[in-house]
Design a protein around this motif. Sequence first.
Motif, mmCIF file in Angstrom:
data_model
loop_
_atom_site.group_PDB
_atom_site.id
_atom_site.type_symbol
_atom_site.label_atom_id
_atom_site.label_comp_id
_atom_site.label_asym_id
_atom_site.label_seq_id
_atom_site.Cartn_x
_atom_site.Cartn_y
_atom_site.Cartn_z
ATOM 1 N N TYR A 1 0.859 -1.187 0.000
ATOM 2 C CA TYR A 1 0.000 0.000 0.000
ATOM 3 C C TYR A 1 0.894 1.236 0.000
ATOM 4 O O TYR A 1 1.643 1.486 0.950
ATOM 5 C CB TYR A 1 -0.907 0.004 1.235
ATOM 6 C CG TYR A 1 -1.895 1.138 1.268
ATOM 7 C CD1 TYR A 1 -3.124 1.036 0.617
ATOM 8 C CD2 TYR A 1 -1.603 2.323 1.938
ATOM 9 C CE1 TYR A 1 -4.035 2.079 0.636
ATOM 10 C CE2 TYR A 1 -2.504 3.374 1.966
ATOM 11 C CZ TYR A 1 -3.717 3.245 1.308
ATOM 12 O OH TYR A 1 -4.626 4.287 1.327
ATOM 13 N N LEU A 2 0.847 2.014 -1.083
ATOM 14 C CA LEU A 2 1.731 3.168 -1.257
ATOM 15 C C LEU A 2 1.153 4.391 -0.550
ATOM 16 O O LEU A 2 -0.027 4.718 -0.710
ATOM 17 C CB LEU A 2 1.930 3.453 -2.746
ATOM 18 C CG LEU A 2 2.359 2.253 -3.605
ATOM 19 C CD1 LEU A 2 2.610 2.701 -5.045
ATOM 20 C CD2 LEU A 2 3.587 1.560 -3.030
ATOM 21 N N ASP B 1 -2.784 6.115 7.403
ATOM 22 C CA ASP B 1 -4.235 6.294 7.348
ATOM 23 C C ASP B 1 -4.927 4.933 7.291
ATOM 24 O O ASP B 1 -4.285 3.888 7.206
ATOM 25 C CB ASP B 1 -4.606 7.129 6.114
ATOM 26 C CG ASP B 1 -3.894 8.472 6.087
ATOM 27 O OD1 ASP B 1 -3.941 9.171 7.121
ATOM 28 O OD2 ASP B 1 -3.307 8.810 5.042
ATOM 29 N N ASP B 2 -6.236 4.962 7.319
ATOM 30 C CA ASP B 2 -7.018 3.738 7.141
ATOM 31 C C ASP B 2 -6.886 3.282 5.691
ATOM 32 O O ASP B 2 -7.329 3.964 4.775
ATOM 33 C CB ASP B 2 -8.482 3.994 7.486
ATOM 34 C CG ASP B 2 -9.344 2.742 7.345
ATOM 35 O OD1 ASP B 2 -8.782 1.642 7.098
ATOM 36 O OD2 ASP B 2 -10.573 2.852 7.474
ATOM 37 N N THR B 3 -6.255 2.159 5.477
ATOM 38 C CA THR B 3 -5.991 1.685 4.124
ATOM 39 C C THR B 3 -7.178 0.979 3.490
ATOM 40 O O THR B 3 -7.224 0.813 2.273
ATOM 41 C CB THR B 3 -4.806 0.708 4.126
ATOM 42 O OG1 THR B 3 -5.179 -0.486 4.850
ATOM 43 C CG2 THR B 3 -3.584 1.344 4.771
ATOM 44 N N SER C 1 6.018 3.862 2.382
ATOM 45 C CA SER C 1 6.070 5.305 2.137
ATOM 46 C C SER C 1 7.069 5.578 1.018
ATOM 47 O O SER C 1 8.152 4.980 0.989
ATOM 48 C CB SER C 1 6.491 6.047 3.402
ATOM 49 O OG SER C 1 5.472 5.983 4.378
ATOM 50 N N LEU C 2 6.690 6.467 0.119
ATOM 51 C CA LEU C 2 7.589 6.721 -1.003
ATOM 52 C C LEU C 2 7.404 8.104 -1.577
ATOM 53 O O LEU C 2 6.325 8.700 -1.499
ATOM 54 C CB LEU C 2 7.406 5.666 -2.094
ATOM 55 C CG LEU C 2 6.238 5.782 -3.076
ATOM 56 C CD1 LEU C 2 6.433 4.816 -4.229
ATOM 57 C CD2 LEU C 2 4.902 5.525 -2.413
ATOM 58 N N GLN C 3 8.471 8.613 -2.129
ATOM 59 C CA GLN C 3 8.514 9.760 -3.033
ATOM 60 C C GLN C 3 9.345 9.267 -4.196
ATOM 61 O O GLN C 3 10.572 9.163 -4.089
ATOM 62 C CB GLN C 3 9.178 10.962 -2.351
ATOM 63 C CG GLN C 3 8.383 11.544 -1.199
ATOM 64 C CD GLN C 3 9.169 12.530 -0.359
ATOM 65 O OE1 GLN C 3 8.700 12.992 0.649
ATOM 66 N NE2 GLN C 3 10.388 12.837 -0.783
ATOM 67 N N LEU C 4 8.692 8.951 -5.297
ATOM 68 C CA LEU C 4 9.403 8.148 -6.279
ATOM 69 C C LEU C 4 8.803 8.254 -7.668
ATOM 70 O O LEU C 4 7.577 8.298 -7.821
ATOM 71 C CB LEU C 4 9.342 6.674 -5.840
ATOM 72 C CG LEU C 4 10.453 5.725 -6.281
ATOM 73 C CD1 LEU C 4 11.797 6.140 -5.698
ATOM 74 C CD2 LEU C 4 10.120 4.307 -5.827
#
Length: 443
Positions: A146-147, A170-172, A201-204
């Motif tokens: 989950y991104l 957050d609530d996925t 978690s990503l910035q990609l």
Amino acid sequence: MADVAHCWGFLLLVAIILTFTCKTVGEDDLDDLAFQAGNQQNVQFGPAKKMRYLLYSINPGEGFNLRRDVYMRVANLVKLLNEKEPFTLVLPPWGRLYHWKSNIRQLQLPWSHFFDIDSLARHVPVMEFEDFLKVNRKPEIDIIYYLQRFKEGWRDGKWEERIEFRDCIDDTGFKKDKDGRWRWWFWGYEQVYGKKFSCVSLQLEYKGLVPFLMKNADSTVQSIFLGRAEKLTHGSHSEWSKEWWTARRSMRFAKRLRDVGDKFRLENLNSTDETDQTVLDPDWRTMRRERGTAVGGPYMAVHLRRLDYKYAHKENVPSIPHAAKQIKKALKKNKLDVVYISTDAPDDELDELRRELKGVTVTRFERTKEALNEYKDGGIAIIEQWICAHARYFMGTAYSTFSFRLHEEREILGFSPESTYNCFCGTGKDTCDQPSKWITKYE
């Protein structure tokens, strides 16, 4: 004796060949589905490389045309993955979206309802979700990633590429059942579940996900699911890149929807591909059009967003009288007297627009009950885009992804920038910033 030995050797060879080439009928059926995923493989893999599957989802609130953009990111990710191992992109079924306002049932719609699957597969191997369930034999997905964003935001206020396993912020929507299986709604397929789940978690850019997947999804993992795939960015592979345009060119609409649009053009707008100089090559990979070679039908096309845009982008959305004023000015400039209107305006505003355009022939594709049942909201949107894409002159709405996709369609067909990149100005403005002009690039 030598002849007898030679004969027995030949028979043994035949037996070995048959042993390794014969399968049961059931296995053949599943292989057929797998090969239908795509007819273009850039890399040849040995028999030890088993096909793997990449699935994805998007924020439920995103609209139809933004979802098309996310598809391009994920498709190009799969293209890069195929340089490492054989991957097929599993297409998420379509369901009711925010802008699909009709009351008809719209759930678990396949991509083939809207797009030409064979055309998509000439870019990367693709497969409908229901076909994946058949090939997979079990309604399970090996890993779900989950991104999400980084909770702390950018480091020192600067954006940088990074990716990490993190606790969910957050609530996925994913829940673990009593059997340890991860459940989600999976587009209404209640039997489907995930075996493992992680928040990432990503910035990609999407290309940066390749080493992450290769490292963390070992050879035992056959299926990977990316939740909230819109978190991936195009980055350096955005609208000015060859990679972006290759994916975009592969996204041809389903032929039956194009045929409906073509029939409307012929009967109502005196427009055909031959006279408009917009004939498609059978294969998008061989189609190269110079800007300005397309003439277009003898009509102007307009995309006029109303509803939520009157509040979200009120500085860019004109009043009905000001919209009519701009349409009449463009018609006069281009020596046209017919306008095709694509709009989400309520009936009273559309009636007002017709009155303001007195003396101009106004036409639109009617959203009848029969048409909605047959083509669905998304199908009618595509029919309208196809009609608008063939106009001699187009004027859209600023910041609308519907208009963005039309700019691209017209670029691919070979229309001039002057006839394509135009948008309405807000009330009281005679001039305003116009859309950025992208140019098709070919690999």
